[in-house]
Design a protein around this motif. Structure first.
Motif, PDB file in Angstrom:
ATOM      1  N   ASP A 149      -8.692 -11.672  10.235  1.00 35.68           N
ATOM      2  CA  ASP A 149      -8.045 -12.522  11.230  1.00 35.68           C
ATOM      3  C   ASP A 149      -6.523 -12.481  11.088  1.00 35.68           C
ATOM      4  N   TYR A 150      -6.025 -12.467   9.850  1.00 39.31           N
ATOM      5  CA  TYR A 150      -4.592 -12.407   9.589  1.00 39.31           C
ATOM      6  C   TYR A 150      -4.015 -11.088  10.108  1.00 39.31           C
ATOM      7  N   ILE A 151      -4.698  -9.990   9.841  1.00 43.80           N
ATOM      8  CA  ILE A 151      -4.257  -8.661  10.290  1.00 43.80           C
ATOM      9  C   ILE A 151      -4.268  -8.612  11.820  1.00 43.80           C
ATOM     10  N   GLN A 152      -5.319  -9.124  12.431  1.00 43.41           N
ATOM     11  CA  GLN A 152      -5.411  -9.126  13.895  1.00 43.41           C
ATOM     12  C   GLN A 152      -4.275  -9.948  14.507  1.00 43.41           C
ATOM     13  N   GLN A 153      -3.944 -11.083  13.898  1.00 45.56           N
ATOM     14  CA  GLN A 153      -2.861 -11.915  14.407  1.00 45.56           C
ATOM     15  C   GLN A 153      -1.518 -11.205  14.289  1.00 45.56           C
ATOM     16  N   ARG A 154      -1.296 -10.529  13.172  1.00 49.02           N
ATOM     17  CA  ARG A 154      -0.039  -9.789  12.986  1.00 49.02           C
ATOM     18  C   ARG A 154       0.053  -8.636  13.989  1.00 49.02           C
ATOM     19  N   LEU A 155      -1.055  -7.958  14.239  1.00 46.75           N
ATOM     20  CA  LEU A 155      -1.079  -6.885  15.228  1.00 46.75           C
ATOM     21  C   LEU A 155      -0.736  -7.447  16.611  1.00 46.75           C
ATOM     22  N   GLN A 169      -4.820   1.584   8.496  1.00 44.30           N
ATOM     23  CA  GLN A 169      -4.563   2.463   9.628  1.00 44.30           C
ATOM     24  C   GLN A 169      -4.545   1.676  10.935  1.00 44.30           C
ATOM     25  N   VAL A 170      -3.625   2.035  11.806  1.00 45.59           N
ATOM     26  CA  VAL A 170      -3.605   1.542  13.175  1.00 45.59           C
ATOM     27  C   VAL A 170      -3.475   2.764  14.078  1.00 45.59           C
ATOM     28  N   ILE A 171      -4.187   2.747  15.206  1.00 44.30           N
ATOM     29  CA  ILE A 171      -4.098   3.848  16.163  1.00 44.30           C
ATOM     30  C   ILE A 171      -3.595   3.287  17.484  1.00 44.30           C
ATOM     31  N   LEU A 172      -2.465   3.849  17.940  1.00 42.76           N
ATOM     32  CA  LEU A 172      -1.864   3.439  19.205  1.00 42.76           C
ATOM     33  C   LEU A 172      -1.898   4.606  20.186  1.00 42.76           C
ATOM     34  N   SER A 227       1.793  -5.619   5.673  1.00 40.23           N
ATOM     35  CA  SER A 227       2.670  -6.259   4.691  1.00 40.23           C
ATOM     36  C   SER A 227       2.822  -7.723   5.088  1.00 40.23           C
ATOM     37  N   ASP A 228       3.578  -8.463   4.302  1.00 44.53           N
ATOM     38  CA  ASP A 228       3.827  -9.867   4.654  1.00 44.53           C
ATOM     39  C   ASP A 228       5.259 -10.058   5.149  1.00 44.53           C
ATOM     40  N   ALA A 229       5.857  -8.985   5.640  1.00 42.26           N
ATOM     41  CA  ALA A 229       7.250  -9.014   6.083  1.00 42.26           C
ATOM     42  C   ALA A 229       7.415  -9.788   7.385  1.00 42.26           C
ATOM     43  N   SER A 230       8.625 -10.345   7.583  1.00 46.76           N
ATOM     44  CA  SER A 230       8.986 -10.952   8.861  1.00 46.76           C
ATOM     45  C   SER A 230       9.265  -9.854   9.883  1.00 46.76           C
ATOM     46  N   PHE A 231       9.860  -8.769   9.427  1.00 41.87           N
ATOM     47  CA  PHE A 231      10.039  -7.573  10.231  1.00 41.87           C
ATOM     48  C   PHE A 231      10.250  -6.395   9.296  1.00 41.87           C
ATOM     49  N   THR A 232      10.026  -5.187   9.828  1.00 36.52           N
ATOM     50  CA  THR A 232      10.050  -3.982   8.994  1.00 36.52           C
ATOM     51  C   THR A 232      10.947  -2.916   9.629  1.00 36.52           C
ATOM     52  N   CYS A 272       4.479  -0.506  13.187  1.00 33.46           N
ATOM     53  CA  CYS A 272       3.370  -1.427  13.417  1.00 33.46           C
ATOM     54  C   CYS A 272       2.491  -1.522  12.176  1.00 33.46           C
ATOM     55  N   ALA A 273       2.100  -0.369  11.648  1.00 33.92           N
ATOM     56  CA  ALA A 273       1.264  -0.369  10.438  1.00 33.92           C
ATOM     57  C   ALA A 273       1.987  -1.054   9.285  1.00 33.92           C
ATOM     58  N   SER A 274       3.274  -0.766   9.138  1.00 38.83           N
ATOM     59  CA  SER A 274       4.062  -1.374   8.056  1.00 38.83           C
ATOM     60  C   SER A 274       4.104  -2.894   8.196  1.00 38.83           C
ATOM     61  N   TYR A 275       4.274  -3.362   9.413  1.00 32.81           N
ATOM     62  CA  TYR A 275       4.348  -4.805   9.663  1.00 32.81           C
ATOM     63  C   TYR A 275       3.001  -5.486   9.418  1.00 32.81           C
ATOM     64  N   ILE A 276       1.934  -4.943  10.001  1.00 29.56           N
ATOM     65  CA  ILE A 276       0.654  -5.658   9.925  1.00 29.56           C
ATOM     66  C   ILE A 276       0.028  -5.630   8.534  1.00 29.56           C
TER      67      ILE A 276
END
Length: 147
Positions: A4-10, A41-44, A80-85, A74-78
């Protein structure tokens, strides 16, 4: 990390970029195809549009690099726990041109998620085949400052 956390970040990553009209991120018209937590992994997917073409009728290398940067970012952001990457460095290898009305699919992977830096890579191919278009790798800062 929980699904759920990963989905929200995505969701947050994509919405921020698509809502900022008249920016390169929104103009790229990205779409999420899938996410794999185990592979990080994320696929766009990105449609190749007329405004993105070079004189040879293929997606301009800068536009292809932009799509790969968005995917690795996108992968880096979702994952990690960063505010932005923000991107620290990126290298792209071009293999084949992709023409207007084709669809570019990019797989982005996080190979290392540290407390300060994420190491990512991307593989770009045609949507209807595994024919390689380009590969890339990059480093992204794990920034906790609020923007």
């Amino acid at each position: 990390m929980e699904k759920d956390y990963i989905q929200q970040r995505l969701h947050d990553f994509i919405n921020r970029r698509l809502q900022a009209q008249n920016t390169i991120n929104a103009m790229m018209e990205m779409r999420v195809l899938s996410i794999n937590m185990n592979k990080k992994q994320v696929i766009l997917q990105f449609p190749v549009q007329k405004w993105q073409l070079n004189p040879a009728g293929h997606m301009h290398g800068g536009m292809l690099s932009t799509a790969m940067d968005i995917t690795m970012g996108c992968a880096s952001y979702i994952f990690s726990d960063a505010s932005f990457t923000p991107t620290i460095q990126m290298s792209v290898n071009f293999d084949k041109g992709i023409a207007e009305h084709e669809t570019l699919v990019i797989e982005g992977y996080c190979d290392h998620v540290g407390s300060r830096i994420v190491q990512a890579r991307a593989i770009a191919h045609f949507s209807d085949s595994d024919a390689l278009v380009a590969t890339a790798n990059g480093s992204y800062a794990v920034n906790h400052r609020q923007n």
